[in-house]
Motif scaffolding. Structure first.
Motif, mmCIF file in Angstrom:
data_model
loop_
_atom_site.group_PDB
_atom_site.id
_atom_site.type_symbol
_atom_site.label_atom_id
_atom_site.label_comp_id
_atom_site.label_asym_id
_atom_site.label_seq_id
_atom_site.Cartn_x
_atom_site.Cartn_y
_atom_site.Cartn_z
ATOM 1 N N THR A 175 0.827 -1.212 0.000
ATOM 2 C CA THR A 175 0.000 0.000 0.000
ATOM 3 C C THR A 175 0.857 1.255 0.000
ATOM 4 O O THR A 175 0.585 2.200 -0.751
ATOM 5 N N ILE A 176 1.888 1.278 0.820
ATOM 6 C CA ILE A 176 2.742 2.463 0.917
ATOM 7 C C ILE A 176 3.466 2.720 -0.403
ATOM 8 O O ILE A 176 3.587 3.868 -0.853
ATOM 9 N N SER A 178 2.576 1.447 -3.351
ATOM 10 C CA SER A 178 1.653 1.296 -4.499
ATOM 11 C C SER A 178 2.146 0.235 -5.474
ATOM 12 O O SER A 178 1.955 0.339 -6.681
ATOM 13 N N ASN A 235 -6.313 4.259 9.091
ATOM 14 C CA ASN A 235 -5.607 4.754 7.902
ATOM 15 C C ASN A 235 -5.642 3.714 6.791
ATOM 16 O O ASN A 235 -4.625 3.419 6.160
ATOM 17 N N THR A 238 -4.327 4.564 3.206
ATOM 18 C CA THR A 238 -2.893 4.811 3.029
ATOM 19 C C THR A 238 -2.015 3.661 3.507
ATOM 20 O O THR A 238 -0.832 3.600 3.165
#
Length: 426
Positions: A175-176, A178, A235, A238
């Protein structure tokens, strides 16, 4: 190579000891096939025909078979295989793995033919096999992780925690950044970190390895659940929204009817599984590294006398096993494009341990056992969608029932590494 060994008189003449006569397998084969024949012969099917469909290049091939007749014929074939097994046992002939494999396939198709009879939606054979392989991925990686650790003498009960840690870190990193591929790279690190705690307590402080493994599972569940509740949930956009690994069809091979989509239209994680199984099968039994690992797991004192660093070998192999399990943990998140959830591995680490035992601490055996459990898992999903006269509660229990019966039936005939779980203090 012939699947049937030389006759008993020839082996006796050659001075080789005769294998003991055992009728356990033939009796089991015959009993199961007889029960299946009675059920499919007496219980009415929900329709007269069963429709199947499978993928071919550019089209789906659909065909139908008479439900009850086909199921009964397949059960009779299974009885014939049981009779062959009985004759082989009586004459002390060794039967190859083809017999249990064919026997299982015949009975599964008999069950499917009877259970899906008369349904408007045909049974998708290609999708059933493709999904079975995909669901077996974490079990294969988990079983291989246990194999590498236990072959060197360290009991790895912490596979569940290693899978969960790999799933967590893969989701967060993917996720961080991508990038699902970066998350896939991060997953083995998490598994290795869990293994690092295992070797510290099991080797340095000589704590009981089973207790350490259980505690590590609880620890990882607690840490990941806490971080999920306090950080990821707040979160999620993100930190917990990983992309999915893309499907990578292999040109030409993926167009082969039936097996092409099953084997060669998968994600990179499945292709990595192929590589890891093949490499470990060669290294464990055909390399100096594998010989030293097995020596440490069987007789560490003898290995030490010839200059092998026993504890160092155990440390590195356990770390490697944790990394392999962590890679399998990526299945739950980036391979499916799913956000991390509490205890999302759902006990797959313990089923992986069963697959390792059923596979006799062999990479190819672990693969076969994991595929069996993956098929049972996917079968209850597919039959639940299509509809079946079998109660849904029994269908949900199918993967675990198969695991229990498989291990209960074969675990008595396999032997773990002799020094497994025994700490070595020089």
């Amino acid at each position: 190579m012939s699947a049937v060994a030389a006759p008993a008189p020839a082996r006796a003449a050659a001075g080789k000891p005769l294998p003991p006569v055992s009728y356990k397998a033939p009796i089991a084969y015959g009993a199961v096939a007889a029960v299946a024949l009675l059920l499919f012969g007496i219980l009415p099917a929900s329709g007269r025909e069963t429709a199947f469909t499978m993928f071919a290049p550019g089209e789906n091939i659909q065909f139908s078979v008479p439900s009850k007749l086909t199921a009964i014929v397949l059960c009779l074939i299974a009885l014939g295989l049981a009779a062959w097994s009985f004759q082989a046992a009586r004459t002390r002939r060794k039967v190859g793995v083809w017999l249990p494999a064919v026997y299982a396939v015949v009975l599964v198709f008999a069950l499917l033919t009877w259970a899906v009879a008369g349904k408007a939606q045909p049974l998708p054979l290609t999708s059933l096999l493709q999904g079975s392989l995909f669901l077996a991925v974490p079990l294969v990686f988990g079983a291989l992780a246990g194999l590498v650790s236990e072959r060197s003498g360290i009991i790895n009960i912490a596979i569940e925690g290693q899978l969960l840690a790999g799933a967590f870190l893969a989701a967060v990193v993917a996720t961080i950044t991508s990038s699902a591929y970066v998350g896939l790279i991060a997953a083995p690190i998490a598994g290795a970190l869990v293994s690092a705690l295992l070797v510290v307590f099991a080797i340095k402080y000589v704590v009981d390895q089973i207790i350490v493994g259980v505690v590590l599972n609880v620890l990882v569940v607690g840490i990941t659940s806490y971080l999920f509740s306090t950080v990821l949930r707040e979160n999620s956009a993100t930190l917990n929204a990983p992309e999915r690994l893309p499907t990578l069809p292999i040109p030409l091979l993926s167009d082969i009817p039936v097996i092409g989509p099953v084997l060669f239209r998968q994600t990179i994680l499945v292709y990595l599984m192929y590589v890891v199984v093949i490499v470990l099968q060669v290294l464990v039994f055909k390399s100096r590294w594998g010989l030293r690992m097995r020596a440490v797991g069987e007789h560490p004192k003898a290995a030490d006398t010839v200059g092998i660093k026993v504890n160092r070998t155990r440390v590195w192999n356990t770390l490697l096993g944790g990394a392999i399990a962590g890679l399998g943990g990526a299945f739950f998140t980036v391979a499916n494009g799913l956000a991390f959830g509490k205890e999302m591995t759902g006990g797959k680490g313990f089923i992986a341990l069963a697959a390792m035992i059923l596979g006799r601490w062999s990479p190819k055996g672990a693969l076969a056992a994991a595929l069996l459990f993956g098929f049972a898992d996917n079968l209850q999903v597919v039959l639940g969608i299509i509809g079946t006269p079998i109660p849904s509660q029994i269908m949900l229990m199918t993967p675990y029932i198969v695991t229990i019966f498989a291990v209960a039936g074969l675990v008595g005939r396999v032997r773990a590494p002799a020094a497994e779980g025994v700490a070595y203090v020089k």
